[in-house]
Design a protein around this motif. Structure first.
Motif, short mmCIF file in Angstrom:
data_model
loop_
_atom_site.label_atom_id
_atom_site.label_comp_id
_atom_site.label_asym_id
_atom_site.label_seq_id
_atom_site.Cartn_x
_atom_site.Cartn_y
_atom_site.Cartn_z
N UNK A 276 0.83 -1.21 0.00
CA UNK A 276 0.00 0.00 0.00
C UNK A 276 0.87 1.27 0.00
N UNK A 277 1.95 1.22 0.77
CA UNK A 277 2.86 2.37 0.78
C UNK A 277 3.48 2.58 -0.60
N UNK A 278 3.87 1.48 -1.25
CA UNK A 278 4.44 1.60 -2.58
C UNK A 278 3.43 2.17 -3.57
N UNK A 279 2.17 1.77 -3.45
CA UNK A 279 1.14 2.31 -4.34
C UNK A 279 0.97 3.81 -4.11
N UNK A 280 1.11 4.24 -2.87
CA UNK A 280 1.08 5.68 -2.58
C UNK A 280 2.23 6.39 -3.27
N UNK A 281 3.40 5.73 -3.26
CA UNK A 281 4.55 6.32 -3.94
C UNK A 281 4.33 6.41 -5.45
N UNK A 282 3.59 5.45 -6.01
CA UNK A 282 3.28 5.51 -7.43
C UNK A 282 2.39 6.72 -7.75
N UNK A 283 1.49 7.07 -6.84
CA UNK A 283 0.69 8.29 -7.05
C UNK A 283 1.60 9.51 -7.10
N UNK A 284 2.48 9.62 -6.12
CA UNK A 284 3.38 10.78 -6.06
C UNK A 284 4.26 10.85 -7.30
N UNK A 285 4.82 9.71 -7.68
CA UNK A 285 5.69 9.67 -8.84
C UNK A 285 4.94 10.03 -10.12
N UNK A 286 3.72 9.50 -10.26
CA UNK A 286 2.92 9.82 -11.44
C UNK A 286 2.60 11.29 -11.54
N UNK A 287 2.33 11.93 -10.40
CA UNK A 287 2.02 13.36 -10.39
C UNK A 287 3.22 14.19 -10.80
N UNK A 288 4.36 13.89 -10.20
CA UNK A 288 5.55 14.72 -10.42
C UNK A 288 6.15 14.48 -11.80
#
Length: 413
Positions: free
Chosen positions: A224-236
């Motif tokens: 779940x934490x990694x999926x959160x990181x995918x959101x951040x990475x996708x945004x930036x």
């Protein structure tokens, strides 16, 4: 010694590499030039208004991709990845060429939604690879696969820039469809070693009862934490992605903007291709946090260079070095994600990773559209640089959480 479910991993990697090379060539032959299409083919001249329509176009594509990719991922776990790849490549091959004949902005945006809903071939190809590759070769396989994506982008950028410049948009879209079709044919030669899960209705019911505690059953805290990181990475990482053509147009004027956008994008794709191979190799040998921070620092600096560029050379150098530094981030994140996900759930989880990345991309497209409307095209690149620097502490914090959380270890489930 490879078990019977992994004996074809090299063949599958080769077939997925070739298929995605063609698919990404087709995709990249048109997508970078959409801002110019809105101006030249549809007639939207104002920079701010055109930026908003480009934003809507990207939101439509990413929204469709985000909504449908977990569905295709779940179906791939049940019926097999290969059939999902065939659906995506052949379906898109027949719909994509229609976009070249559209002269209404909203109809073009609607067709973009439809093509993205039918697609998802990159995520499906990654799923086939991670399900059929030995764990100690995962970083290598994903890194090599990323070279297909970026090599295709390079070829597509060059071919697209030349074709738009000399043959126009309609011929370019037809060319895209043909490449998708050939990419689908190459999928036929892949061999899916992991058998699809066609369990009985009783077992399915038991699984549903067992995992009824959440809307994403059986995921670990680390996943779940990694999926959160995918959101951040996708945004930036996608904030300025749609607007290089508009900045090239500002730097050199409208004449031959498509041609030079293609050339600059091709050099950038070479940088990303080399980055993917290098970072994929290093991901098997170094902690991810030691790779991510320097990559993001260089990426942010190069975005500042692009934002301030007054010459095509400065912009091209900045974009190429940016992709060389940041193009390998995805294989790193995917490597970590595969390490915290059992093999039986990787189809679903990699589908979710694309969905979460897509959520970030949708937010980025909406925000970037507002930024370009208010501050202009250069403002988008300055904003992307700031966000990249902010991603450094965020990614380090989340990766530390992953390392300190109990999680599935690949190969033990």
């Amino acid at each position: 010694m490879l078990n019977s479910n992994m004996r074809h991993w090299k063949l599958n990697l080769a077939m997925m590499w070739f298929s995605q090379l063609l698919v990404m060539t087709g995709y990249s032959a048109m997508m970078p030039f959409i801002p110019l299409l809105f101006k030249d083919h549809i007639g939207i001249v104002d920079e701010g208004v055109r930026g908003l329509y480009v934003s809507y176009f990207n939101v439509a594509g990413t929204l469709a991709y985000t909504l449908f990719i977990p569905i295709w991922g779940a179906l791939s776990d049940r019926f097999g990845v290969k059939i999902m790849l065939l659906r995506g490549t052949f379906g898109t091959a027949f719909i994509f060429p229609i976009m070249g004949f559209v002269q209404n902005a909203w109809l073009l945006i609607g067709l973009r939604f439809l093509t993205a809903a039918c697609a998802g071939t990159t995520a499906a190809s990654q799923t086939l690879i991670v399900k059929n590759t030995p764990d100690d070769k995962m970083g290598f396989a994903l890194g090599v696969f990323s070279t297909a994506v970026w090599s295709g982008a390079m070829l597509g950028n060059v071919c697209g820039g030349i074709m738009v410049d000399y043959l126009g948009y309609q011929s370019t879209f037809i060319f895209c469809g043909i490449l998708y079709f050939i990419g689908g044919v190459s999928v036929l030669f892949a061999h899916e070693d992991c058998q699809p899960n066609l369990g009985s209705a009783v077992k399915s019911s038991q699984r549903k009862q067992k995992h009824a505690h959440g809307w994403m059953p059986g995921l670990t805290v680390a996943a779940m934490i990694m999926l959160t990181l995918f959101i951040c990475n996708g945004f930036v990482r996608s904030f300025e992605l749609a607007y290089p053509a508009m900045l090239v147009e500002i730097i050199i004027g409208g004449d031959r903007a498509a041609y030079w956008t293609g050339i600059v994008s091709a050099f950038a794709a070479v940088g990303a291709m080399l980055s993917g191979a290098l970072f994929g190799y290093l991901a098997d040998r170094m902690p991810p946090e030691k790779l991510i921070t320097p990559a993001l620092i260089v990426t942010g600096i190069m975005l500042l260079l692009q934002a301030a560029a007054e010459s095509l050379l400065a912009f091209g150098v900045g974009r190429t070095l940016m992709c060389l530094a940041g193009g390998g981030l995805n294989p790193i994140f995917q490597k970590v994600l595969s390490g915290v996900t059992p093999k039986r759930k990787r189809g679903m989880v990699f589908g979710l990773s694309s969905t979460f990345n897509g959520l970030g991309t949708i937010a980025a497209a909406l925000c970037a559209g507002g930024v370009i409307y208010i501050f202009g095209t250069r403002g988008v690149f300055y904003a992307a640089a700031i966000l990249t620097f902010l991603l450094i502490p965020v990614s380090q914090f989340l990766l530390k959480k992953v390392k300190n959380s109990p999680y599935y270890r690949s190969g033990k489930n």
